[in-house]
Design a protein around this motif. Sequence first.
Motif, mmCIF file in Angstrom:
data_model
loop_
_atom_site.group_PDB
_atom_site.id
_atom_site.type_symbol
_atom_site.label_atom_id
_atom_site.label_comp_id
_atom_site.label_asym_id
_atom_site.label_seq_id
_atom_site.Cartn_x
_atom_site.Cartn_y
_atom_site.Cartn_z
ATOM 1 N N SER A 69 2.744 -5.966 0.107
ATOM 2 C CA SER A 69 2.017 -5.547 -1.096
ATOM 3 C C SER A 69 0.524 -5.845 -0.977
ATOM 4 O O SER A 69 -0.305 -5.093 -1.479
ATOM 5 N N ASN A 70 0.165 -6.936 -0.268
ATOM 6 C CA ASN A 70 -1.273 -7.223 -0.124
ATOM 7 C C ASN A 70 -1.976 -6.124 0.677
ATOM 8 O O ASN A 70 -3.081 -5.718 0.355
ATOM 9 N N LYS A 73 -2.462 -3.153 -1.521
ATOM 10 C CA LYS A 73 -3.595 -3.357 -2.444
ATOM 11 C C LYS A 73 -4.930 -3.158 -1.747
ATOM 12 O O LYS A 73 -5.902 -2.716 -2.348
#
Length: 300
Positions: A69-70, A73
């Motif tokens: 998810s990082n 993002k």
Amino acid sequence: QPSSAVRILEVGPRDGLQNIKTSVPTSIKVDLIRKLAATGLRNIEATSFVSPKWVPQLADGADVMAQISNLRKEGLNVPVLAPNPKGLTNAIKAGAEEVVVFASATEGFSKRNQNCTVDEALDGAQQVVEQAKGQGLRVRGVVSCIFADPYTGRTSPSEVLHVVKRFLNMGCYEVGLGDTVGVGTPKDTQILLELLLKHVSPNLLAGHFHDTYGQAIANVSRAYDMGIRSFDSSVAGLGGCPYARGAKGNLATEDLIYTLEKSGVSTGVDLDQLTSVGDWISQQIKVPNSSRAGTALLAK
Ligand code: HMG
Ligand code: MG
């Protein structure tokens, strides 16, 4: 004249791993995506939201998506396969912003790979596209067996055109042309594109070549000369569909980067670093490194 810039979609974590018999730990899949992103690749097909009974290797797709998810993002684009509404629901739950629908140009492979006819697969895809676009996702289409079907033989270009048109009419932003079994030659690529480009702009098409007969980079080259600027490839040449008898790996990303960079097309990908990633993943999953450029660079 189209610009020289090429869009590369790395499909190793999905197409590359889906056919590996031993279960690859989620942590290795996540590390692979991280390492690939660090080489400069901006589009990485991360996993599939298909039936875990059909493709058990990718049953951990939601965990993979959560653990990257990082990177998402930070702007890494990570499309995932979602052939039907159930797949789309799971993909959205996992945070997907781009999904890939797929259908074969031919009936034999459609039945084996998706357990339905081509038109049924396209109807499923249409539902996915409508729902996905309604929720602001991007959707890409991929048509398989553009040159041949492992069960029914040669494909006619008009069968491919039918699926391409349907995907574009539904609202896919691009259609990947999949030589699932990797049998096509540059001549086949030319004949197919001559038909497709009468109906469709080249910036709506992408090449997804498997390298079974060593023709993938030659096919890319011919397609590039005909205006195609989007290609799928897989680190270390990993890949192959479990439902395509005899199919081998995808075009190796190392080979694609080597060809493009040496032809003056800058890709933003660090080839030496990518070569190390190809070496690393081949060792992790104990398969030979199928990239010619990668193995040559490693031997230097
Ligand atoms: P089916 O068995 O006919 O489906 O499979 P069903 O609707 O009868 O459902 C059977 C079970 O699967 C049910 O569960 C469903 O809920 C479940 P049960 O009630 O038995 O517990 N199910 C799902 N679970 C999770 N996610 C889903 C999903 N859908 C149903 N999305 C189906 C039909 C299409 C699902 C199946 O055939 C399938 O998953 N096929 C995918 C095969 C695949 O992923 N192949 C590789 C990708 S394509 C490729 O590699 C080519 C490409 O690279 C381009 C190229 O090279 O040409 C893209
Ligand atoms: Mg493929």
